[in-house]
Design an enzyme around this catalytic site. Structure first.
Site, PDB file in Angstrom:
ATOM      1  N   ASP A   1     -47.608 106.070  37.317  1.00 34.80           N
ATOM      2  CA  ASP A   1     -48.917 106.697  37.195  1.00 34.80           C
ATOM      3  C   ASP A   1     -49.452 107.093  38.579  1.00 34.80           C
ATOM      4  OD1 ASP A   1     -51.204 107.208  35.344  1.00 34.80           O
ATOM      5  OD2 ASP A   1     -52.233 105.825  36.696  1.00 34.80           O
TER       6      ASP A   1
ATOM      7  N   GLU B   1     -30.178  98.313  42.150  1.00 36.07           N
ATOM      8  CA  GLU B   1     -29.550  96.976  42.093  1.00 36.07           C
ATOM      9  C   GLU B   1     -29.213  96.579  40.669  1.00 36.07           C
ATOM     10  OE1 GLU B   1     -31.960  93.867  43.734  1.00 36.07           O
ATOM     11  OE2 GLU B   1     -32.341  95.070  45.518  1.00 36.07           O
TER      12      GLU B   1
END
Ligand code: NOJ
Length: 565
Positions: A229, A278
């Site tokens: 956002d 990751e």
């Protein structure tokens, strides 16, 4: 309204093969992502407010619709001053939506159905009820927590004027004065949106650390990505300089403002990309970044930053062949150098639904308060959808657009909840019109949104929506829902749709578009007149009935056709 339907049956082996090919390129490159607005999707407990168990119960509908992923607007603990975009606890589910266990079950069910889940992250501001902000207020000017927000002394003899001239996006000044613990007037704090949404100070290492930890929390829960956002707002220009003029909202989107699209934001996304990478399974970040140009939007999706950014320039384009061609070219050209897929979006929870935008005269923008010519709007909306789904890249579908829902333009003032409606000169005061709960079944409100006929819904639904429910449209080959189902099935079966980064424009009469993508051609007529052309191939799907006769076809007014060549 009639439409041509495609035969989409294909051997399972082909589908599996394409799924593998798509996964190796990055599932998100051509994904169709469905936005769920949790308040308004499905209410499992009859309190009039949608919730996570409700969404969970409707996941098979989304799988059958044929989308790849679901983006959920915020469901976190929140006082709901801005419908959940004011988060009090980023690691908790608001009781109105359920529990963390419900979130966990939702994510697991979605994955079992082959749907990915993207959650909304709100890093520009918290709720004023967030523990940090509450402590910063309580502890007074010396509180070390004040450094995590933008607190400043006011101007004027007694600090009675805001620290600078910035205006809130929702209207009024972007600053609110605090009261000291002893009751005297205190410093001011910055809020680019409502006063209940204080902006974080991203120069504070504690803020950066906290958000890295929040990312990991949801990644560990199994989410496939984040819609970020106000991704362009986190970093403010040093010194928070004045803009030097009123009516600043008019400048938004045209100029780089000292509170938006500052170059420093990119450092944050590079750090987040490291975390996303990751995790196994291609977790993604999607920027909600309103920038002055598509070129600046491309900065958010450089190879070491986020994966996608919403294409608001496309969303704001009128139903006009020339304008559409220009924005399509511009969008593709800007994303190519950074090797990111372009996104395409027509509606979301902040703008007037496209069936209503296209029902009104062009040039009115994305906040429209009149219903316009509904049948024209729907006709164009269906055509616009087939155009969007034929373009290379990823497409976003906002809940209810597959039902052809219009905006509800006549909501009584007393039911409205959009915070900017209550603040003068806010830019988005009429967003409730696109947030009305969607109709699933029945002839009486809430039309299956809640469990009981006659039960509540947080915004009232129009009587005409009985005819637009999922139940009413299912199996009707002329319905908008069946058009979406067919279009998404064809898109899955035709790897040329969605893939790649180019369209090959074909010659087309004025007011129309024709482009080729591999063994597929899309024709669009944005005019109110029928246009006769040579049939490009075998008709796969039309937004309305397209007649092919003796090697020629008539492109019906405001229509799109998909052709196999
Ligand atoms: C963008 C969101 O989409 C909108 O609904 C919200 O009001 C603002 N950001 C502030 O968070």
């Amino acid at each position: 309204m009639t439409q041509n339907l495609a035969d989409t049956s294909r051997p399972a082996a082909d589908i599996a093969h394409e799924a593998n090919v798509s996964a190796s390129r990055g599932w998100w490159r051509d994904a169709v992502i469905y936005q769920v607005y949790p308040r308004s999707f499905a209410d499992s407990n009859g309190d009039g407010m949608g919730d996570l168990p409700g969404i969970r119960s409707r996941l098979p509908y989304l799988r059958d619709l044929g989308v790849d992923a679901v983006w959920l607007s915020p469901f976190y603990a929140s006082p709901q001053a801005d419908a959940g975009y004011d988060v009090a606890d980023y690691r908790a589910v608001d009781p109105m939506f359920g529990t963390l266990l419900d979130a966990d079950a939702l994510i697991r069910d979605a994955h079992e159905l082959g749907l990915r889940i993207i959650v909304d992250l709100v890093p520009n501001h918290s709720s004023d009820q967030h523990e940090w902000f509450q402590r910063a207020l309580r502890e007074g000017p010396e509180s070390p927590l004040r450094e995590r927000y933008h607190f400043r002394a006011g101007k004027g003899e007694n600090g009675e004027l805001p620290p600078n001239d910035w205006e809130s996006i929702f209207g009024g000044p972007a600053w609110t004065r605090t009261e000291n613990p002893d009751g005297t007037p205190g410093d001011w704090y910055l809020h680019l949106f409502a006063p209940e949404q204080p902006d974080f100070n991203w120069d504070s290492p504690a803020v950066a650390d906290e958000f890295r930890s929040i990312l990991r929390f949801w990644l560990d829960m199994g989410v496939d990505g984040f819609r970020i956002d106000v991704a362009h707002g986190l970093v403010k220009a040093p010194g928070l300089p004045d803009i030097g003029g009123a009516d600043q909202l008019k400048l938004l989107g045209n100029d780089v403002m000292p509170f938006f699209d500052q170059d420093g934001v990119h450092e944050i996304y590079r750090s987040w990309r490291g975390i996303l990478d990751e995790y196994p399974g291609q977790r993604i970040g999607v920027a909600e970044a309103w920038t002055p140009t598509v070129q600046r939007t491309a900065n958010y999706v450089r190879p070491d930053e986020l994966h996608q950014a919403f294409n608001f320039q496309y969303l704001g384009t009128d139903w006009d062949a020339t304008a559409l061609r220009e924005v399509i070219d511009l969008s593709l050209d800007s994303m190519r150098p950074v090797d990111a897929p372009t996104t395409w979006v027509l509606s979301n929870h902040d703008v007037t639904r496209h069936a209503t935008r296209f029902a009104n005269e062009p040039g009115l923008g994305t906040q429209i308060r009149t219903p316009g010519d509904r049948s024209l709007g729907l006709r164009r909306a269906r055509a616009a959808t087939l155009l969007m789904l034929a373009l290379p890249g990823s497409a976003y579908v906002y809940q209810g657009e597959e039902l052809g829902l219009p905006d509800v333009t006549d909501l009584p003032d007393e039911v409205r909840q959009d915070p900017s409606f209550f603040r003068q000169a806010g830019q988005d005061g009429y967003r409730d019109g696109c947030r009305v709960p969607i109709p699933w079944s029945d002839t009486e409100a809430p039309y299956g949104f809640g469990p009981a006929a006659g039960g509540p819904s947080w915004l009232p639904q129009p009587a005409e929506w009985a005819a637009l429910s999922v139940e009413a449209q299912t199996g009707d080959p002329t319905s908008t829902l069946e058009l979406y189902r067919s279009a998404l099935a064809v898109r899955r079966s035709q790897p040329d749709l969605g893939a790649g980064t180019d369209v090959e424009w074909l010659e087309a009469p004025e007011g129309t578009l024709a482009f080729r993508r591999g063994s597929f051609v899309c024709t669009v007529n944005t005019t109110g007149e029928p246009v006769r052309i040579a049939a490009p191939g075998r008709l796969l799907l039309g937004s309305t009935e397209l007649v092919v006769d003796g090697g020629e076809t008539v492109l019906a007014p405001d229509s799109t056709g998909w052709w196999a060549v």
